[in-house]
Design an enzyme around this catalytic site. Structure first.
Site, PDB file in Angstrom:
ATOM      1  N   TYR A  42       8.726  -4.323   8.393  1.00  0.00           N
ATOM      2  CA  TYR A  42       8.704  -4.082   9.836  1.00  0.00           C
ATOM      3  C   TYR A  42       8.444  -5.367  10.620  1.00  0.00           C
ATOM      4  CZ  TYR A  42       8.838   1.040  10.044  1.00  0.00           C
ATOM      5  OH  TYR A  42       9.228   2.358   9.996  1.00  0.00           O
TER       6      TYR A  42
ATOM      7  N   LYS B 244       8.218  -0.385  -5.312  1.00  0.00           N
ATOM      8  CA  LYS B 244       9.538  -0.480  -5.951  1.00  0.00           C
ATOM      9  C   LYS B 244       9.462  -1.724  -6.839  1.00  0.00           C
ATOM     10  CE  LYS B 244      13.877   0.809  -6.462  1.00  0.00           C
ATOM     11  NZ  LYS B 244      14.277   2.059  -7.165  1.00  0.00           N
TER      12      LYS B 244
ATOM     13  N   ASP C 189      11.532   5.993  -5.104  1.00  0.00           N
ATOM     14  CA  ASP C 189      12.588   7.004  -5.251  1.00  0.00           C
ATOM     15  C   ASP C 189      12.078   8.196  -6.062  1.00  0.00           C
ATOM     16  OD1 ASP C 189      12.393   5.295  -7.438  1.00  0.00           O
ATOM     17  OD2 ASP C 189      14.546   5.245  -7.856  1.00  0.00           O
TER      18      ASP C 189
ATOM     19  N   ASP D 245       6.598   5.267   5.948  1.00  0.00           N
ATOM     20  CA  ASP D 245       7.322   5.872   7.067  1.00  0.00           C
ATOM     21  C   ASP D 245       8.203   6.999   6.552  1.00  0.00           C
ATOM     22  OD1 ASP D 245       8.444   6.142   9.694  1.00  0.00           O
ATOM     23  OD2 ASP D 245      10.215   5.082   8.947  1.00  0.00           O
TER      24      ASP D 245
ATOM     25  N   ASP E 124       7.429  11.434   6.597  1.00  0.00           N
ATOM     26  CA  ASP E 124       8.322  12.438   7.205  1.00  0.00           C
ATOM     27  C   ASP E 124       8.662  13.524   6.192  1.00  0.00           C
ATOM     28  OD1 ASP E 124       8.503  11.101   9.653  1.00  0.00           O
ATOM     29  OD2 ASP E 124      10.658  11.484   9.823  1.00  0.00           O
TER      30      ASP E 124
HETATM   31  C1  IPM Z   1       6.608   6.471  12.967  1.00  0.00           C
HETATM   32  C2  IPM Z   1       7.871   6.183  13.705  1.00  0.00           C
HETATM   33  C3  IPM Z   1       7.918   4.712  14.047  1.00  0.00           C
HETATM   34  C4  IPM Z   1       7.883   3.924  12.754  1.00  0.00           C
HETATM   35  C5  IPM Z   1       9.141   4.311  14.888  1.00  0.00           C
HETATM   36  C6  IPM Z   1       9.245   5.164  16.134  1.00  0.00           C
HETATM   37  C7  IPM Z   1       9.120   2.857  15.234  1.00  0.00           C
HETATM   38  O1  IPM Z   1       8.965   6.581  12.959  1.00  0.00           O
HETATM   39  O2  IPM Z   1       5.516   6.233  13.539  1.00  0.00           O
HETATM   40  O3  IPM Z   1       6.675   6.930  11.835  1.00  0.00           O
HETATM   41  O4  IPM Z   1       8.919   3.703  12.116  1.00  0.00           O
HETATM   42  O5  IPM Z   1       6.803   3.494  12.374  1.00  0.00           O
HETATM   43 MN    MN Z   2       8.475   7.589  11.085  1.00  0.00          MN
END
Ligand code: IPM
Ligand code: MN
Length: 371
Positions: free
Chosen positions: A146, A196, A228, A252, A256
């Protein structure tokens, strides 16, 4: 003795941010009266709202409000309206990432909790999530791909080239590993570290460093998974995980996935913490794990639980008000157990009620008590 005043920067942002933030502020008002805790809220624009109002996603006034506060309560930023701006002026890259970096919020804690009464909301086969689960993702937040330099798109003779650089200093891996091990100590004493290492040099250093830190925590059972494989194992056997430690990008992605396995992003809070201030408290930013959900913004149907639970995390980690945090956590759980549902977690079942955002707020407020 004069009551201590807790200063909180409130940044509702875009999309459903303002709607769910409004409910979180109602809950904090109730905390104020139940526990005699004094808050001073400094509400400022951020993200697209700030672009519209002041021409920039992270205005000086907003940053200043954050600097003068004990914590940041953040809604969400972004939406189609601002998607075509130059990358660094967009809400996410222009506000969220700089806030994380500016305040050194390297530790992102994302609890992924599937309440037993909400297993039906999970898209995963019922027998794999029956009884619910509770996994904590500890994501490194201020390093890795990042933020590494160079980061650019440049013209070369045979066309454009995009470059992102993944960099981790051993000290950055060490400090996030300590956060993860400490969290594991207060939970199920199991830690799964993600890398990884079969491809990336970063993975080799990550694994080696986590192993070194592990020596300080002999009671924690540590294992390593390639990212993975981890993506697969999480969906196959979510209940077997306790704490998951991951570099920025992998965290990240996996968080999710974990949120979805848990049923709804609308239920999941998160905290981004800096260094321990020495008294067990942290400067931190607290926000829902979900995004600004522009598709349902303004309809009054968004789930406010993640924002409300984020406020509870703030009370716990930045303000040291544990009883107040418990009262919020308990009230949310009680509301869910009593069948209160926003549409994202609603299914036709006996004794369940489909509620709007503010009705869900009401049902949580009603269940908050001071004991
Ligand atoms: C998160 C979001 C952010 C990230 C984006 C919006 C920059 O997806 O907080 O998970 O990738 O960190
Ligand atoms: Mn995210």
């Amino acid at each position: 003795m004069e009551k201590q005043v807790h200063r909180v920067a409130v940044l509702p942002g875009d999309g459903i941010g303002p709607e769910v933030m409004f409910q979180a502020l109602r809950v904090l008002d109730k905390v104020s009266s139940l526990f005699e805790i004094n808050f001073e809220f400094d509400q400022q624009p951020v993200g697209g709202a700030a672009i519209d109002e002041l021409g920039t996603p992270l205005p000086e006034v907003t940053l200043k409000a954050c600097e003068q506060s004990d914590a940041i309560l953040f809604g969400s930023v972004g939406g189609p309206k601002w998607e075509n701006l130059p990358p660094d002026e967009q809400p996410e890259r222009g506000a969220l990432l700089p806030l994380r970096k500016h305040f050194g919020l390297f530790a992102n804690l994302r609890p992924s909790v599937c309440f037993p009464s909400l297993v039906h909301a999970s898209p995963v086969r019922r027998d794999l999530v029956e009884g619910g689960f509770d996994v904590l993702c500890v994501r490194e937040l201020t390093g890795g791909i990042y933020f590494g330099a160079p980061k650019e798109i440049r013209e070369e003779e045979n066309g454009k080239v995009a470059i992102d650089t993944m960099v981790y200093h051993q000290s950055e891996i060490e400090r996030i590993a300590h956060v993860a091990f400490n969290a594991a100590m207060t939970r199920g004493k199991k830690l799964t570290s993600i890398d990884k290492a079969n491809v990336l040099r970063n993975g080799i250093l990550w694994r080696e460093t986590v192993e070194l830190v592990a020596a300080d925590y002999p009671d924690v059972q540590l294992d390593h998974l390639y990212v993975d494989n981890a993506a697969m194992q999480l969906i196959r056997r979510p209940r077997e995980f306790d704490v998951v430690l991951a570099p920025n990008l992998f965290g990240d992605i996996l968080s999710d996935e974990m949120a979805m396995i848990a049923g709804s992003l609308g239920m999941l809070a998160s905290s981004s913490l800096g260094e321990n201030k020495g008294n067990g408290l942290y400067y931190g930013m607290y926000e829902p794990s979900g995004g600004s959900a522009p598709d349902i913004a303004g309809e009054g149907i968004a789930n406010p639980c993640a924002q409300i639970l984020s406020a509870a995390l703030m009370l716990r980690y930045s303000l040291g008000c544990h009883q107040a945090a418990d009262s919020i956590d308990n009230a949310v759980r009680a509301a869910i157990d009593d069948g209160m549902r926003t549409s994202d977690i609603f299914t036709e079942e006996p004794n369940t009620h489909k509620l709007t955002t503010s009705q869900m707020g009401d049902s949580i407020l009603e269940r908050m008590t001071s004991s």
